[in-house]
Design an enzyme around this catalytic site. Structure first.
Site, PDB file in Angstrom:
ATOM      1  N   ASN A  82      -5.893  -1.936  -4.478  1.00 30.58           N
ATOM      2  CA  ASN A  82      -5.236  -1.359  -3.439  1.00 30.58           C
ATOM      3  C   ASN A  82      -4.023  -1.540  -4.046  1.00 30.58           C
ATOM      4  O   ASN A  82      -3.781  -3.324  -3.359  1.00 30.58           O
ATOM      5  CB  ASN A  82      -5.803  -1.228  -1.918  1.00 30.58           C
ATOM      6  CG  ASN A  82      -4.759  -0.783  -1.577  1.00 30.58           C
ATOM      7  OD1 ASN A  82      -3.843  -0.158  -0.884  1.00 30.58           O
ATOM      8  ND2 ASN A  82      -4.768  -1.551   0.232  1.00 30.58           N
TER       9      ASN A  82
ATOM     10  N   LYS B 270      -1.250  -0.787  -2.405  1.00 29.02           N
ATOM     11  CA  LYS B 270      -0.128  -0.523  -1.522  1.00 29.02           C
ATOM     12  C   LYS B 270       1.130   0.039  -2.233  1.00 29.02           C
ATOM     13  O   LYS B 270       0.324   0.746  -3.391  1.00 29.02           O
ATOM     14  CB  LYS B 270      -0.336  -1.636  -0.403  1.00 29.02           C
ATOM     15  CG  LYS B 270      -1.326  -2.572   0.297  1.00 29.02           C
ATOM     16  CD  LYS B 270      -0.858  -3.682   0.283  1.00 29.02           C
ATOM     17  CE  LYS B 270      -2.772  -4.745   0.365  1.00 29.02           C
ATOM     18  NZ  LYS B 270      -2.834  -5.115   1.998  1.00 29.02           N
TER      19      LYS B 270
ATOM     20  N   HIS C 159      -7.159   2.618   6.818  1.00 30.95           N
ATOM     21  CA  HIS C 159      -6.111   1.343   7.010  1.00 30.95           C
ATOM     22  C   HIS C 159      -6.384   0.654   7.105  1.00 30.95           C
ATOM     23  O   HIS C 159      -4.800   1.723   8.333  1.00 30.95           O
ATOM     24  CB  HIS C 159      -5.788   1.252   5.767  1.00 30.95           C
ATOM     25  CG  HIS C 159      -5.453  -0.509   4.583  1.00 30.95           C
ATOM     26  ND1 HIS C 159      -4.447  -0.759   5.258  1.00 30.95           N
ATOM     27  CD2 HIS C 159      -5.998  -0.753   3.337  1.00 30.95           C
ATOM     28  CE1 HIS C 159      -4.385  -2.379   4.379  1.00 30.95           C
ATOM     29  NE2 HIS C 159      -5.475  -2.266   3.457  1.00 30.95           N
TER      30      HIS C 159
ATOM     31  N   GLU D  55      -3.377  -1.067   7.990  1.00 27.00           N
ATOM     32  CA  GLU D  55      -1.615  -0.682   7.907  1.00 27.00           C
ATOM     33  C   GLU D  55      -0.986   0.716   8.313  1.00 27.00           C
ATOM     34  O   GLU D  55      -0.240   0.844   8.858  1.00 27.00           O
ATOM     35  CB  GLU D  55      -1.196  -0.879   6.673  1.00 27.00           C
ATOM     36  CG  GLU D  55      -1.170  -2.964   6.382  1.00 27.00           C
ATOM     37  CD  GLU D  55      -1.087  -3.329   4.643  1.00 27.00           C
ATOM     38  OE1 GLU D  55      -1.834  -2.593   3.914  1.00 27.00           O
ATOM     39  OE2 GLU D  55      -2.139  -4.057   4.666  1.00 27.00           O
TER      40      GLU D  55
ATOM     41  N   GLU E  63     -12.853  -4.689   6.966  1.00 26.66           N
ATOM     42  CA  GLU E  63     -11.563  -5.604   6.332  1.00 26.66           C
ATOM     43  C   GLU E  63     -11.175  -6.316   7.587  1.00 26.66           C
ATOM     44  O   GLU E  63     -10.349  -5.018   8.476  1.00 26.66           O
ATOM     45  CB  GLU E  63     -10.736  -4.160   5.895  1.00 26.66           C
ATOM     46  CG  GLU E  63     -11.056  -3.716   4.820  1.00 26.66           C
ATOM     47  CD  GLU E  63      -9.884  -3.718   3.889  1.00 26.66           C
ATOM     48  OE1 GLU E  63      -9.958  -4.081   2.551  1.00 26.66           O
ATOM     49  OE2 GLU E  63      -8.639  -3.487   4.500  1.00 26.66           O
TER      50      GLU E  63
ATOM     51  N   GLY F 210      -4.130  -9.887   3.466  1.00 29.30           N
ATOM     52  CA  GLY F 210      -3.222  -9.893   2.608  1.00 29.30           C
ATOM     53  C   GLY F 210      -2.449 -11.367   3.136  1.00 29.30           C
ATOM     54  O   GLY F 210      -1.596 -12.349   3.398  1.00 29.30           O
TER      55      GLY F 210
ATOM     56  N   SER G  72      -8.016 -11.098   1.517  1.00 26.81           N
ATOM     57  CA  SER G  72      -8.142 -12.480   0.941  1.00 26.81           C
ATOM     58  C   SER G  72      -8.710 -11.938  -0.553  1.00 26.81           C
ATOM     59  O   SER G  72      -9.380 -13.157  -0.241  1.00 26.81           O
ATOM     60  CB  SER G  72      -7.770 -13.156   1.548  1.00 26.81           C
ATOM     61  OG  SER G  72      -6.844 -12.673   2.334  1.00 26.81           O
TER      62      SER G  72
HETATM   63  C1  PEP Z   1      -6.398  -4.783   2.137  1.00 25.38           C
HETATM   64  O1  PEP Z   1      -4.901  -4.209   1.461  1.00 25.38           O
HETATM   65  O2  PEP Z   1      -6.795  -3.282   2.350  1.00 25.38           O
HETATM   66  C2  PEP Z   1      -6.949  -5.711   1.571  1.00 25.38           C
HETATM   67  C3  PEP Z   1      -7.611  -6.373   1.881  1.00 25.38           C
HETATM   68  O3  PEP Z   1      -5.655  -6.802   1.390  1.00 25.38           O
HETATM   69  P1  PEP Z   1      -5.439  -8.445   0.555  1.00 25.38           P
HETATM   70  O4  PEP Z   1      -6.606  -7.952  -0.480  1.00 25.38           O
HETATM   71  O5  PEP Z   1      -4.188  -8.539   0.233  1.00 25.38           O
HETATM   72  O6  PEP Z   1      -6.212  -9.199   1.270  1.00 25.38           O
END
Ligand code: PEP
Length: 259
Positions: A10, A12, A96, A98, A168, A174, A214
């Protein structure tokens, strides 16, 4: 049939078209080596046409990070399923955290988008997960089960292969703060049990459920070793092609260890 692992990047709101071209060119031969893994790159809208064109019939699928469930009309700023299919996109992230937190998408919106994606033959990767406060208050499962149920209610008789879930936990996205592999397995195992209760064995066993939060080369093997975890949705560690390739290799090794 065993579930095929999936490793999904992803990006983003990152990368120009030129950067996407360089990344995709480097990724394609490496992804081809991981024959047992489905690789998806969720790129920004502006790069999708190019990622999909370069990926062609390879094992790499171009995915969008969002879309709207209507097909066309007065929805300024939105992109529809037919538009994504038109440029060769095969998958889409839905809900997601976000989008839920910054852009106000609720469970109803997420369910409608998932339904439309399935109808259009775009593979939805539906994100669910709890905040730190919800987890600390013992409310992880109430939150996650509610999100999953709302989506499943909308899917009617769609098969399990037509949808992917990504657990998630919001506090792990992040932040560098990964859920332990056991916590991730616990939540994802519960999601699979819920799918079994609501839609039966065949459905539950064919739905792929990813972990996200992460994930990086150092923790990928342990996460991939969990019985119900079928792959990962990766933000930060997917931005550099070399670290994303290491994650793909970890997924490949989990199902086909090198001799
Ligand atoms: C994500 O954006 O779905 C995500 C898991 O980000 P990260 O791996 O940076 O935590």
């Amino acid at each position: 049939m065993p579930r095929r692992p999936m490793m999904a990047a992803n990006w983003k709101m990152n990368k120009t078209v030129r950067e996407a071209q360089d990344y995709t060119a480097a990724l394609l031969p490496r992804a081809a080596d991981a024959e047992e893994v489905d690789v998806v790159v969720f790129a920004p809208f502006t790069c999708l046409h190019e990622v999909a064109r370069m990926a062609g019939d390879s094992a790499v699928v171009a995915g969008a990070q969002n879309f709207y469930y209507e097909d066309s009309g007065a929805y300024t700023g939105e992109i529809s399923a037919p538009m994504l299919l038109d440029v060769g996109v095969g998958a889409v992230i839905v809900g997601h955290s976000e989008r839920r937190e910054i852009f106000g998408e609720d469970d109803e919106m997420v369910a409608r988008k998932t339904k439309r994606a399935v109808e259009a033959d775009l593979l939805p990767v539906v994100c669910v997960g709890e905040t730190k406060e919800e987890r600390d208050a013992g409310g992880m499962w109430e939150k996650v089960s509610g999100q999953v149920r709302r989506v499943i209610d909308e899917l009617e008789d769609a098969g399990g292969e037509s949808v992917v879930f990504a657990y998630e936990p919001i506090w792990a996205i992040g932040t560098g703060d990964t859920a332990t592999p056991e916590d991730a397995q616990d939540a994802i195992g519960k999601i699979r049990d819920l799918l079994r209760e609501t839609r039966g064995d065949d459905f539950a066993e064919s739905v792929r459920i990813l972990y996200g939060g992460s994930v990086k080369p150092e923790n990928a093997a342990e996460i991939m070793a969990q019985k119900d975890i079928d792959g990962a949705l990766v933000g930060g560690a997917s931005l550099e092609v070399e670290s994303f390739v290491e994650l793909i290799e970890a997924a490949q090794n989990a199902v086909a260890p090198p001799e």
